[in-house]
Design an enzyme around this catalytic site. Structure first.
Site: not given
Ligand SMILES: *Cc1c(COP(=O)(O)O)cnc(C)c1O
Length: 393
Positions: A89, A111, A377
């Site tokens: 993010k 938000e 992610s």
């Molecule tokens: C917020 C988040 C997501 C989901 O958000 P996307 O916009 O779909 O990427 C996925 N993995 C992690 C670790 C997150 O913090």
């Protein structure tokens, strides 16, 4: 087929900018200027420098030996979990704060649902010395107390939202109200590839560093910059958009998006938007979303806070409708099992969101010559409470 946004903000049938009239000047200013600002070499220099020195990019592309042996193929993990603050993010929040400064904005609002986007925003505002206000539903604040503490420690003001269901959608309404009232000096940072045009395209461009790095890292490792598969989880879709971005026009690369099925697709407790959703308007754009027959947004469910969202970004709706990406899903239990398995076999505790992407390994057939990249992610520290409930005693 074309996967770029058009001048009206559409990907095929999805996208656009459905906003209250009073936000029109702000959104128009963004639409008219974001590409020029982002393509300015001085902007890119500052952005790339921060990605390197502050976020810790490039993140490694790790060859997962045990998983590769298990599935008799070649599996690489793109380690977004190693970014500063523990997930992808921050790539977007850094980009948007720099852009807000170029637009002369002196105040940032956001938000947040689970608090991860709020923390990433508060982090960058602390770095840049900008005041930051984060709207968060009261129910979410109670559930995510440690992220509330993080945001406060970083100097942000966290505003509790007590309207409606006291969760993300109510926080979004309050943030929009704030933006209308402070249009001149405030930039609103959206945390995924959702919202009115140009947010989906802008966020995808900031996150596209993920696939740019995958290409050059694969080229160095294998002599070929193209994998056969890229797999990512989809909440709003920003890590998937970033991981897919530079492969969208490489037809030989299979793009695989994994949604959260919660307790099961037909359980009534799910967040698998492409399986259950229909066309509608949510948070300023036309996309697929989970709604009742008369258009009320239904409450989603996922064990992972980041995937607990009733829609998907318009790019992903288009990738789904056009068939360019294949959409799979993982239930809460399947994601949990995938997280336990990666922890034991690779020494990496993944975020629950990312564990959904890992589950796709069990759903497809693999060839020894395949090169599979999974976007990890985020890291799992934030999910420890949930993991603890599932450990054998
Ligand atoms: C917020 C988040 C997501 C989901 O958000 P996307 O916009 O779909 O990427 C996925 N993995 C992690 C670790 C997150 O913090």
């Amino acid at each position: 087929m074309n996967f770029s946004v058009n001048e009206y903000g559409y990907y095929g049938n999805f996208g656009g900018a459905f906003i209250p009239e009073m936000l029109y000047p702000n959104v128009k200013q963004l639409q008219d200027s974001y590409i020029d600002i982002m393509e300015d070499p001085a902007f890119q220099l500052e952005f790339q420098q921060l990605l390197k020195d502050y976020v810790g990019r490039p993140t490694p592309l790790f060859f997962a030996e045990h998983l590769s042996k298990q599935w008799n193929t070649n599996i690489y993990l793109k380690r977004e979990d190693l970014c500063h603050t523990g997930a992808h993010k921050i790539n977007n929040t850094i980009g948007q704060v720099l852009l807000a400064k170029r637009l002369g904005k002196t105040r940032i609002i956001a938000e947040t649902g689970a608090g991860q986007h709020g923390v990433a925003t508060a982090t960058v505002c602390a770095l840049m010395g900008l005041p930051c206000v984060v709207y968060m539903g009261e129910k979410d604040m109670a559930r995510q107390a440690s992220n509330v503490a993080r945001m406060k420690m970083l100097g942000a003001t966290v505003v509790p939202v007590s309207s409606g269901s006291k969760t993300l959608k109510d926080a979004t309404n309050e943030a929009i109200r704030d933006w209308i009232n402070h249009a001149a000096d405030t930039h609103y940072i959206i945390g995924s590839v959702v919202g009115p045009h140009p947010y989906p395209d802008m966020v995808a461009r900031f996150q596209s560093v993920i696939s740019a790095e995958i290409k050059s890292q694969l080229l160095e490792r294998t002599g070929n910059e193209l994998p056969t598969h890229v797999i990512a989880c989809v909440g709003g879709g920003s890590n998937a958009a970033g991981a897919f971005y530079h492969f969208l026009n490489d037809d030989q690369v299979q793009l695989i998006a994994v949604e959260a099925a919660g307790c099961g697709i037909d359980s009534g407790k799910s967040a698998a938007t492409t399986q259950l959703g229909t066309m509608g308007i949510l948070h300023g754009s036309k996309s697929l979303l989970m709604q009742t027959a008369d258009g009320q947004v239904t409450e989603p469910h996922s064990i992972s806070a980041g995937l607990d969202y009733p829609g998907i970004g318009p790019l992903h709706a288009h990738l789904f409708e056009s068939g360019r990406a294949r959409f799979l899903w993982a239930t809460d239990d399947e994601a949990m099992a995938a997280a336990m398995h990666l922890s034991k076999t690779a020494g990496i505790i993944p975020a629950l969101e990312s564990a959904h992407a890992l589950h796709a390994l069990t759903q497809l057939e693999w060839k020894p010559s395949d090169v599979v990249v999974i976007c990890l992610s985020g890291r799992g520290d934030k999910d420890l409470d949930t993991y603890m409930k599932n450990l054998p005693s």
